[in-house]
Design a protein around this motif. Sequence first.
Motif, short mmCIF file in Angstrom:
data_model
loop_
_atom_site.label_atom_id
_atom_site.label_comp_id
_atom_site.label_asym_id
_atom_site.label_seq_id
_atom_site.Cartn_x
_atom_site.Cartn_y
_atom_site.Cartn_z
N UNK A 62 1.07 -0.84 0.15
CA UNK A 62 0.31 0.07 0.04
C UNK A 62 0.71 1.45 -0.02
N UNK A 63 2.29 1.13 0.65
CA UNK A 63 2.57 2.52 0.72
C UNK A 63 3.24 2.44 -0.62
N UNK A 64 3.57 1.48 -1.08
CA UNK A 64 4.45 1.57 -2.99
C UNK A 64 2.99 2.13 -3.46
N UNK A 65 1.40 2.07 -3.37
CA UNK A 65 0.86 2.25 -4.34
C UNK A 65 1.01 4.23 -4.02
N UNK A 66 1.18 4.02 -2.43
CA UNK A 66 0.23 5.51 -2.41
C UNK A 66 1.53 6.47 -2.56
N UNK A 67 3.21 6.09 -2.48
CA UNK A 67 4.46 6.80 -2.84
C UNK A 67 4.28 6.86 -1.41
N UNK A 68 4.55 6.76 -0.24
CA UNK A 68 4.25 6.26 1.17
C UNK A 68 5.52 5.36 1.78
N UNK A 69 5.61 6.29 3.04
CA UNK A 69 6.58 4.84 3.87
C UNK A 69 5.13 3.68 4.65
N UNK A 70 5.66 2.67 5.27
CA UNK A 70 4.78 1.91 6.15
C UNK A 70 4.55 2.40 7.46
N UNK A 71 5.22 3.09 7.63
CA UNK A 71 5.07 4.04 9.15
C UNK A 71 3.81 4.65 8.70
N UNK A 72 4.02 5.90 7.55
CA UNK A 72 2.89 7.16 6.95
C UNK A 72 1.66 6.30 6.86
#
Length: 705
Positions: A62-72
Amino acid sequence: MSLPKRYLITSALPYANGLKHVGHLAGAYIPADIYARYLRAQKRDVVFVCGSDEHGTAIPIQATKEGTTPRAIIDKYHEAMKQDFEDLSMSFDIYHRTSEPIHHETAQEFFTYLHERGELETKETEQYYDEEAKTFLADRYIKGTCPNCGSDRAFGDQCENCGRTLSPDELINPVSTLSGKAPIKKKTSHWYLPLGKHEEFLREWILKEHKDDWRPTVVGQCKSWIEGGLQSRAVTRDLDWGIKVPLQDAEGKVLYVWFDAPIGYVSATKQWAIDNNKEWEPYWYDQDTKLVHFIGKDNIVFHCIIFPIMLKLHGNILPTNVPANEFLNLEGDKMSTSRNWKLDMRDYINDFVEKENGGGQAVDMLRYYLTQIAPETKDSEFMWKGFQDAVNSELGNIFGNFVNRTWVLMHKLCGGKVPKLHEDVLVEDDKWIISEIENAKSKVENLLEEYKFREALFEVIDLSRKGNQYMQKKEPWIVAKQLAENPEAQKSIDNTMHLCLQLSANLAILINPFLPNTAKKMLGMMKVVEKMLDWENAGKLKLLSVGYALRAPELLFRKIEDEEIKYQVEKLKSGLVKPETTTAKVEESKSEVANLKPEIIFDDFAKIDLKVGTIVTAEKVEKADKLLKLSVDLGFETRTIVSGIALHFKPEEIVGKQVVVVANLAPRKMRGIESNGMILMAEDKEGKLHFVAPSTVINPGAGVS
Ligand SMILES: [Zn+2]
């Protein structure tokens, strides 16, 4: 049978990778909340825990999908889900999260305990490895053809098409979603939980001990798992997002999410105990605790087979029951996040709950409908028309109407006070409704104790239906007309209104676990304190004292209008991610003048997920002149896309080209090949097609906006 000393209720931990829909709510949350509220009203010792499941590959994906970090990602969705549950009156004693240090410690301790006692096996296996990305591939990062249904939307853990649980080795023609290349096998060593060693225990415990008190669907699924042969299951994996394996030689390895997630119930209980200055141990070690897991059917194997084995080995108590629910469909189709065919809790909150001035009326309307259609024994269906009928015809016309009539008539015929009950003139109808009031408690109670929530709710509504019948038979408004000639008639009016008021007080108690906001509102109308809602008061006839002045009636449920239903159905249908339409034919837009579609707002545009991709392979589709089958690298995965461009391009000349892809388009089958997205093309005056692409080569997966 003596009562257990304490109860621990759990609701499945939702994955913190996106918003949850009403199907989830109906399956694992509302039934648990009803049960917990009922037990609290019974004054039993109960702790109700839940929290966000924040590990596993779904999070980095999901982080890749949203262009962010797993933590975020976990921070965002944990907060959002917590808020949704609060807004829908879920009464968790704690809503925890598995990223908390106390959970990491608890899960590691579990692993260490099992490891030190030799309960885990180590095995060296060959696992799929992506040489280009230089990493072992988690199940979810491997895609291929399903051995069961032949769909190419199968992943190493599960087929998206038929839902079958898979292992990566079962996939036909596996490819890495990271590089799009076929992965190689490489040696790695992992710890396994040998489930087969515990087969006898499971047979004894589930198939004998619980064969009658667990739901047949649950026992049935367990039976087929046990009889299908229980394989050892890897407890650890090679991944960088998760709980580190607490051993020296385990660099780069984390606990498998299925192992750590249910331990989340334990760590949540620990945190609850710290917050409330209580002890947590009795809830997990004392045999006199009743542990009940509320889940959806996709979680049965984890909560009935795997977690109980872990609990047994670790010296904990076992669940008393696991009332798993089947699935909830929506308007004739399966709910699906990828196809956007769903009703998110947040959408309902925005459209119904936020539009009223507090009071929780809309919350209770949803809780009512979802309980009334609860998929307890088989899949069921959320229909907007059904929602409208349930609210208007049952909640409004039966329950709400009875309470409202009672209050209006009490003010009109009894001076706004609770009238006396004249025992000397009780008639058959009075005696009938008295016995109905007295009997309702045990009916509802027995059903709740058996986790039959929809039937229990039906009994409550049925009691209000009987109240209406009773009032209709007694007709106090007609009797009132005889008062001039016959003053004694006031006694009949008093008795009717007295019993209708006591019945209303009973309804408040009985409806409270299901519709807590409605019960609260009724308390206000009766001017009584919350203590009246104690379950032990149900069935009693002296809940409201004679002569006590009551408030004016309040509307308990508003009507759902046809327009609201129409709007929701249209919104659902227009939001559906539609199948690809071929890009080749755009004949009508060749004119020089601007040929624009109707204006849209930014939100409409924002629904389209555009991504830069690189064409990795291209081949002609048999018996289809216009179609090319492409695999397109989108950075986070490689997709199969069928595109109607074969008359314009030779396959070999477009490999390596960058394109813009509509990435969230629902899959569509073309000539038997499933296409997962659409490639944007521009068409010139001559009807020749050109790729829409970034002006320079950039990383695949880049967003376009
Ligand atoms: Zn399949």
